[in-house]
Design a protein around this motif. Sequence first.
Motif, short mmCIF file in Angstrom:
data_model
loop_
_atom_site.label_atom_id
_atom_site.label_comp_id
_atom_site.label_asym_id
_atom_site.label_seq_id
_atom_site.Cartn_x
_atom_site.Cartn_y
_atom_site.Cartn_z
N CYS A 125 44.72 4.48 14.43
CA CYS A 125 43.42 4.61 15.09
C CYS A 125 42.47 3.60 14.46
N ALA A 126 41.75 2.85 15.28
CA ALA A 126 40.90 1.78 14.76
C ALA A 126 39.71 2.31 13.97
N THR A 129 38.76 1.79 10.04
CA THR A 129 39.36 0.54 9.56
C THR A 129 38.35 -0.60 9.75
N ARG A 131 38.48 -2.90 11.65
CA ARG A 131 38.34 -3.21 13.06
C ARG A 131 37.12 -2.54 13.68
N SER A 162 30.56 10.07 17.97
CA SER A 162 32.02 10.19 17.93
C SER A 162 32.63 9.24 16.92
N CYS A 164 35.62 7.92 17.50
CA CYS A 164 36.42 6.97 18.27
C CYS A 164 35.64 5.65 18.45
N THR A 165 36.29 4.54 18.16
CA THR A 165 35.63 3.24 18.25
C THR A 165 35.05 3.01 19.65
N VAL A 166 35.79 3.40 20.66
CA VAL A 166 35.36 3.18 22.05
C VAL A 166 34.09 3.96 22.35
N TRP A 167 34.05 5.24 21.99
CA TRP A 167 32.87 6.06 22.26
C TRP A 167 31.71 5.66 21.35
#
Lengths: 263, 272
Positions: A125-126, A129, A131, A162, A164-167
């Motif tokens: 999961c990014a 990290t 990233r 969140s 999550c990188t995307v959210w």
Amino acid sequence: MKAAGCDVGSLTSKAVILDEGKILGAVIIKSRARPWDSADEVMNLALEKAHCTMDDLAYIVGTGYGRDKIPFVNEAVSEIACHGKGAKWLVPSVRTVIDIGGQDCKVIRLDEQGNMMKFITNDKCASGTGRFLEVMAKVLGVELDELGRLAERSGNPVTLASACTVWAQADVIQHLNDMVSLEDISAGISNAMAARVSVLAKSIGVEGDVCMTGGVAKNSGVVKALEKLLGVRIKRVRREDPQIAGAIGAALFAMEKGKEDVS
Amino acid sequence: MITAGCDIGSLTAKAVIMKDGVILAAEVIQASGHPEHSAREVMERAAGKAGIMVGDIDCCVGTGYGKKHVPFVSATESEIACHGKGAVWQVPSVRTVIDIGGQDAKAIRVDGEGNVVRYVYNDKCASGTGRFLEIIADALEVELDDMGALSEMSKETLTLSNQCVVFAETEIISLVNDGKEIPDIIRALHRAVAGRAASLAKGIGIEADVVMTGGVAKNKGMFHALENILGVTMNSVENPQITGALGAALFAQDMLVMNRKGSGAAHNGHPN
């Protein structure tokens, strides 16, 4: 005796040339598309810096995500082993190493002698990290190494909803649209990053002296946020750049192997 | 008796208008940043389609992530309950509903009456949601709606090694650079997203019949990928994206029936 370690990572490649216990040359470059090209380039630059040639090296150890694709090494050693060994050399009292690389995060527990007792890693999961920071820096339109400085000037860090990188990226864009300052957003990013890493670290336990290695160790915002969350002081790596810890570990292994070969 | 359901999702807003147990009209629009505006717009359009005025609606139930901001509803209901109810109305034999939306994925087990027995959902990680498809469609410069058809032209089987959307995006860019064909990449992507949704669904156990709902169900490539991974033949519904709004309209209908069955009993009765 001279020996070398070469750490080919996802974003950067590192090489260290050792002469007994002394670093003759250390180089960090941006990784190229092919691991062997990165290895060649970084190694040649390090040799140049150390004023020696490949023939002067008794043994070379490769590590990092591209370690099996380095043509000139005598042996490939796992990243965990190399980071543990490198961290111990940088901070002799260390018992917990938190290494955040370009696309992974590892937490390594060492015994008093520096032997690895246990470890945990996230490379799935990014979030948590390097990233994650890279994506956020791009959204903010700042350089990766500015994030930490910006975060330190924040008075009112935002909360990212969140992990999550995307959210989280969507959250950051929303904050930008709401005219929140870059400082407060950067601090929110540091906190989110640290929260994710601290969950990983706590799952194997944080004990004794703690140090951070990897490129993210240079981001003061993340280091301070992590200290707060873990409730410990993180020993700063000053002897060398914390980003070359893996390559130092590889070079130390190479030195040991070189001596075994001679005896 | 005219009832309506309004489902305000992250990416789209949906409305269903029913009269005496029959769907009069359904509408799907892109959601704007303001849930309230989206709700008004989608409901007005649906009413226009149904040939009625919004004021003619006797009872409306709101659902979806923006449900609290829908101005004209009598009540709100959870997305899980609405998706379960809407799915059973469409396919009475359904026992497992897999709903993949723009920003979440849910798996719902229902009984024969459409009551939710168990459910699980993911809204924490973008992998396994419609967002994964959207990001990759952007990266590949293809239309989201074309992905299903493109994947059916695939000849070579590729596998994505990354579950994380961020890492998968990089992996996909290098597949493109390696000269891999777009249809093959999209099929691999569908399998990755389906794999993620399937492991979520397996967490609550899969009982036939299975139906897939949500906008992602319109993508035939995703539908087939999920069937393959689960090893079941899934039922398809005509307009999978309106399932939540449909369930909400059915809840609105139940509410009206309850209230009309004598006002004295209404407060003691259960809405289901």
